[in-house]
Design a protein around this motif. Structure first.
Motif, PDB file in Angstrom:
ATOM      1  N   LEU A 106      12.370   5.239  34.841  1.00 60.55           N
ATOM      2  CA  LEU A 106      11.751   5.556  36.125  1.00 60.55           C
ATOM      3  C   LEU A 106      12.763   5.416  37.260  1.00 60.55           C
ATOM      4  CD1 LEU A 106       9.338   6.170  37.956  1.00 60.55           C
ATOM      5  CD2 LEU A 106       8.740   3.728  37.861  1.00 60.55           C
ATOM      6  N   SER A 107      13.578   4.374  37.215  1.00 57.25           N
ATOM      7  CA  SER A 107      14.559   4.175  38.280  1.00 57.25           C
ATOM      8  C   SER A 107      15.586   5.307  38.299  1.00 57.25           C
ATOM      9  CB  SER A 107      15.263   2.827  38.095  1.00 57.25           C
ATOM     10  OG  SER A 107      16.106   2.851  36.952  1.00 57.25           O
ATOM     11  N   HIS A 108      15.959   5.810  37.132  1.00 56.52           N
ATOM     12  CA  HIS A 108      16.888   6.953  37.066  1.00 56.52           C
ATOM     13  C   HIS A 108      16.256   8.183  37.702  1.00 56.52           C
ATOM     14  CE1 HIS A 108      20.075   9.559  35.560  1.00 56.52           C
ATOM     15  NE2 HIS A 108      19.146  10.371  35.071  1.00 56.52           N
ATOM     16  N   ILE A 313       3.554   2.074  33.490  1.00 57.09           N
ATOM     17  CA  ILE A 313       4.508   1.378  32.625  1.00 57.09           C
ATOM     18  C   ILE A 313       3.980  -0.007  32.247  1.00 57.09           C
ATOM     19  CG2 ILE A 313       6.782   0.278  32.568  1.00 57.09           C
ATOM     20  CD1 ILE A 313       7.831   2.624  34.227  1.00 57.09           C
ATOM     21  N   ILE A 314       3.464  -0.733  33.241  1.00 53.85           N
ATOM     22  CA  ILE A 314       2.995  -2.096  32.997  1.00 53.85           C
ATOM     23  C   ILE A 314       1.740  -2.113  32.134  1.00 53.85           C
ATOM     24  CG2 ILE A 314       2.137  -4.208  34.078  1.00 53.85           C
ATOM     25  CD1 ILE A 314       3.745  -3.391  36.593  1.00 53.85           C
ATOM     26  N   VAL A 315       0.754  -1.314  32.526  1.00 59.50           N
ATOM     27  CA  VAL A 315      -0.562  -1.384  31.888  1.00 59.50           C
ATOM     28  C   VAL A 315      -0.615  -0.611  30.576  1.00 59.50           C
ATOM     29  CG1 VAL A 315      -3.025  -0.874  32.183  1.00 59.50           C
ATOM     30  CG2 VAL A 315      -1.682  -1.759  34.113  1.00 59.50           C
ATOM     31  N   LEU A 316      -0.036   0.581  30.549  1.00 58.35           N
ATOM     32  CA  LEU A 316      -0.092   1.399  29.335  1.00 58.35           C
ATOM     33  C   LEU A 316       1.177   1.275  28.489  1.00 58.35           C
ATOM     34  CD1 LEU A 316      -1.810   4.697  30.555  1.00 58.35           C
ATOM     35  CD2 LEU A 316      -2.826   2.747  29.376  1.00 58.35           C
ATOM     36  N   GLY A 317       2.346   1.406  29.126  1.00 58.88           N
ATOM     37  CA  GLY A 317       3.599   1.363  28.371  1.00 58.88           C
ATOM     38  C   GLY A 317       3.778   0.051  27.625  1.00 58.88           C
ATOM     39  N   LYS A 318       3.626  -1.072  28.327  1.00 61.26           N
ATOM     40  CA  LYS A 318       3.771  -2.378  27.683  1.00 61.26           C
ATOM     41  C   LYS A 318       2.701  -2.599  26.626  1.00 61.26           C
ATOM     42  CE  LYS A 318       4.498  -6.101  29.859  1.00 61.26           C
ATOM     43  NZ  LYS A 318       4.296  -7.222  30.793  1.00 61.26           N
ATOM     44  N   SER A 342      -3.375  -8.820  26.550  1.00 55.93           N
ATOM     45  CA  SER A 342      -2.818 -10.031  27.151  1.00 55.93           C
ATOM     46  C   SER A 342      -1.551  -9.745  27.950  1.00 55.93           C
ATOM     47  CB  SER A 342      -2.499 -11.064  26.062  1.00 55.93           C
ATOM     48  OG  SER A 342      -3.651 -11.426  25.340  1.00 55.93           O
ATOM     49  N   LEU A 343      -0.757  -8.783  27.483  1.00 55.52           N
ATOM     50  CA  LEU A 343       0.558  -8.529  28.080  1.00 55.52           C
ATOM     51  C   LEU A 343       0.570  -7.388  29.079  1.00 55.52           C
ATOM     52  CD1 LEU A 343       2.557  -8.856  24.736  1.00 55.52           C
ATOM     53  CD2 LEU A 343       2.390 -10.572  26.542  1.00 55.52           C
ATOM     54  N   SER A 344      -0.596  -6.837  29.406  1.00 60.10           N
ATOM     55  CA  SER A 344      -0.656  -5.645  30.263  1.00 60.10           C
ATOM     56  C   SER A 344      -0.645  -5.985  31.748  1.00 60.10           C
ATOM     57  CB  SER A 344      -1.905  -4.822  29.924  1.00 60.10           C
ATOM     58  OG  SER A 344      -3.085  -5.569  30.200  1.00 60.10           O
ATOM     59  N   GLN A 345       0.183  -6.933  32.150  1.00 60.74           N
ATOM     60  CA  GLN A 345       0.336  -7.311  33.559  1.00 60.74           C
ATOM     61  C   GLN A 345       1.662  -8.024  33.723  1.00 60.74           C
ATOM     62  OE1 GLN A 345       0.295 -10.733  33.574  1.00 60.74           O
ATOM     63  NE2 GLN A 345      -0.613 -10.959  31.579  1.00 60.74           N
TER      64      GLN A 345
END
Length: 395
Positions: A106-108, A313-318, A342-345
């Motif tokens: 995303l940063s690229h 990225i945070i909610v779905l990608g992770k 658990s890890l979606s944040q």
């Protein structure tokens, strides 16, 4: 009488507004933490009216993190940690790598340099300790096998972030920051020193703390003084966490977690957890208020497309990465969904990493704002992710 009392003002204002908005959220059939976050936005520096102290609030919230991790450590023995290491260690490392790569992608696309992309991606890869543990407690999963995997995964993530925070200043020059690039020998020495400090702290807790802390609390119990026992529990949690940070450069959360684990050897561990519960809950609320204070609502309007990508990225990608990794270890569909939810944040380590990146010239103000806004939106969506995981876990 002095009237300039920022500490009292911050505690009173944070708790009062959190209570009001938490009750309103509950009335609207929303999780109370939604109300706590909204209260933080209201008392933050970006909205008019009452303003809490933005320097004191995070420090008060850190107390909640310490007490929460201390309580978790009391229910999570060293044997439990060893049982889940086969999935927690490679799983956490793989998930961090995937989330970091997505953030760098995303940063690229946004035209940022690689160094900024690396810091940005790492900040999106680590889950919030407070959010994850509170969610596991609310759903009754904390002491389950799935909960133990999630906590072990979280401990590995925290360890990786501790090492990252120590190494980042050394690598800042090579990544494009304002500092001079170090030599390979300097980098190797820094890494060895960091790993050595972590190992020394763990060894000290296992050899000395494992015997001294339970023995000390047992002596206090025999006095029959409940007040002194409660004070001993708090002194242990806060003292070990502070000492770990000052002497070994380990996070407060990890220090408190290991203190709780060694206290689990004592027959009075459950009583110690009960005694610390009121303060733990109160300061955990202040954590969510302090997170809300960081959000500038204008980011939601002025940079909406980039923020949407961050949240995805945070909610779905992770979540998808975690689900796939857990399935690769031949765990069931239900366990995979719970770990993914658990890890979606993201949370406190993301804020610390973003602040450090900004001070080193590796992260722009826009990047920090996107991380903060993405954290808050992902925390708001986390209860929904848990409900979805519970609904479809038997599918």
């Amino acid at each position: 009488m002095p009237h300039d009392t920022p500490l009292i003002t911050t505690i009173v204002g944070g708790l009062v507004f959190a209570f009001a908005f938490g009750a309103l959220a509950l009335r609207l059939r929303l999780p109370p933490l939604v109300g706590y976050l909204c209260a933080g936005i209201l008392v933050g520096p970006f909205t008019p009216g009452f303003q809490a102290d933005t320097a004191l609030a995070p420090e008060l919230a850190e107390l909640g993190v310490i007490l929460l991790m201390f309580g978790v450590g009391q229910h999570f023995s060293i044997k439990d940690l060893m049982k889940v290491k086969a999935i927690a260690v490679p799983g956490a490392l793989a998930q961090i790598a995937v989330a970091t790569a997505l953030g760098m992608g995303l940063s690229h696309f946004l035209g940022w340099p690689p160094g900024e992309g690396l810091v940005f991606g790492l900040a999106l890869s680590v889950a919030s300790t407070v959010v994850l543990l509170r969610a596991l407690e609310e759903h009754g999963w904390l002491e389950s096998e799935d909960g133990k995997v999630a906590v072990g995964w979280l401990v590995v993530e925290d360890l990786v972030m501790v090492i990252t925070l120590v190494l980042l200043p050394a690598f800042a020059g090579a990544l494009g920051g304002g500092q001079a690039a170090p030599t390979w020998s300097q980098l190797g020495w820094t890494l060895a020193l960091t790993v050595g400090k972590v190992a020394a702290f763990v060894a000290l807790m296992l050899v000395v703390g494992r015997r001294f802390i339970p023995w000390m609390l047992e002596r206090i119990v025999h006095t029959g003084n409940r007040e002194l026992f409660r004070l001993g529990v708090l002194a242990t949690a806060l003292g070990v966490a502070y000492g770990a940070t000052q002497l070994f450069q380990i996070s407060f959360a990890l220090g408190a977690f290991f203190a709780g684990m060694v206290l689990a050897e004592s027959p009075f561990s459950h009583r110690a957890a009960e005694e610390s519960l009121p303060l733990r809950e109160a300061f955990a609320v202040l954590f969510f208020v302090s997170v809300g204070m960081l959000l500038d609502p204008q980011v939601l309007l002025h940079d909406a497309p980039a923020l949407l990508a961050v949240v995805l990225i945070i909610v779905l990608g992770k979540s998808l990465a975690a689900y796939g990794i857990v399935r690769l270890f031949r765990r069931g569909h239900s366990t995979s969904l719970r770990i993914a939810a658990s890890l979606s944040q993201i949370g406190e380590f993301s804020f610390i990493l973003a602040g450090l990146g900004l001070s080193l010239g590796l992260l722009s103000a826009r990047g920090q704002a996107l991380i903060l806004a993405g954290a808050i939106v992902s925390i708001l969506l986390n209860p929904l992710m848990f409900r979805l995981a519970e609904r479809y876990r038997i599918a």
